[in-house]
Design an enzyme around this catalytic site. Structure first.
Site, PDB file in Angstrom:
ATOM      1  CD  GLU A  54     -32.263 -91.857  -0.597  1.00  0.00           C
ATOM      2  OE1 GLU A  54     -31.039 -92.037  -0.525  1.00  0.00           O
ATOM      3  OE2 GLU A  54     -32.806 -91.293  -1.555  1.00  0.00           O
ATOM      4  CG  ASP A  72     -23.975 -92.405  -7.130  1.00  0.00           C
ATOM      5  OD1 ASP A  72     -22.752 -92.511  -6.846  1.00  0.00           O
ATOM      6  OD2 ASP A  72     -24.818 -91.958  -6.336  1.00  0.00           O
ATOM      7  CB  THR A  77     -23.835 -93.562  -1.008  1.00  0.00           C
ATOM      8  OG1 THR A  77     -23.640 -92.912  -2.262  1.00  0.00           O
ATOM      9  CG2 THR A  77     -25.151 -93.098  -0.410  1.00  0.00           C
TER      10      THR A  77
END
Length: 269
Positions: A54, A72, A77
């Site tokens: 990640e 995305d 995020t």
């Protein structure tokens, strides 16, 4: 390096509930309970393995303040597990934090987070939200909230399902990593669908099957699911990490561990 994206919000919000209910349908086993990824030392390894994929770093505790839009379609995020403003888990995290600590620096963004949930919009969040997130990450209460939501939504359901299927630490980690990336729900690339594809090829240990064969089938299904979306098309977190441990028969994830993600080498001694 952030490459992982998430599934639709509906799939993510029901992950814990679906997995919990599904345990009722998993056959019981007379075998001794498999070792747990929830052992503190194994859980630390799991956090490092996920962070290598990640965040291109083993230092997962440095990620509480991480936040960006990785393009995305899931909005912002952030944090140790990639909570997203577009997939409901971020708003649930901030709600929990605010319940425990009213008046925190993120609380004012709750109305906007609820509005953008399910989209990639930043409306009502820019320009101050990312700075507020980074500042909140200095607060032990916010860090604890991230830990608790990670466990409630992703880690604990994965470990419970893995134990019920009779897989050991490696298998439980494979489940956890899949749920982190894909969530669970009705879509074809969800964790539940990945597991169903694996079950069509091999039985779980709880069903009397061979663990290594079953996990091989699970990883095959996981790679297929990853390749269905461009953001997931690099499958090295499976091919040169989990598959390496499986091929070596390291079902307990015992160190030393050596693997690669995106071509970068990592080591846990």
């Amino acid at each position: 390096m952030r490459t992982r994206s998430k599934v639709a919000a509906a799939g993510r919000t029901v992950a814990g509930a679906v997995l919990g209910l599904a345990l009722l349908a998993v056959p019981s086993s007379a075998h001794a309970a498999p070792a747990g990824l929830d052992d503190p030392a194994k859980k630390e390894i799991a956090m490092q393995l996920v962070s290598s994929a990640e965040n291109s770093s083993l230092d997962w505790k440095a990620q509480y303040g991480y936040i960006e839009d990785i393009g995305d379609g899931r909005g912002y995020t952030g944090g140790i597990i990639g909570f997203c403003s577009g997939t409901h888990d971020m708003v649930e995290l901030v709600e929990l934090y605010t319940q425990r600590k009213p008046g925190n620096g993120l609380a004012e963004y709750l109305p906007a987070l609820r509005e953008v949930d399910g989209s990639d919009s930043h409306e009502g969040l820019d320009p101050g939200f990312t700075d507020a997130w980074k500042e909140a990450a200095k607060d032990a209460d916010f860090r604890k909230a991230q830990n608790d939501e990670r466990d409630r939504v992703y880690f604990n359901p994965a470990v419970k399902r893995g134990k019920a299927d009779g897989v050991g630490v490696l298998g439980q980690f494979a489940y956890y990593d899949a749920i982190v990336m894909h969530g669970d729900g009705d879509d074809a690339t969800s964790f539940g669908s990945i597991r169903k594809k694996a079950l069509a090829k091999a039985k779980t240990p709880a069903q009397g099957g061979d663990e290594k064969k079953y996990l091989g089938a699970f990883l095959d299904a996981r790679v297929w699911a990853m390749k269905q979306e461009e953001a997931h098309s690099d499958t090295s977190r499976v091919d040169t990490a989990q598959r390496v441990f499986l091929n070596k028969g390291n079902m307990n994830l015992d160190p030393p561990l050596d693997w690669k993600v995106y071509g970068d080498p990592y080591h846990i001694g």
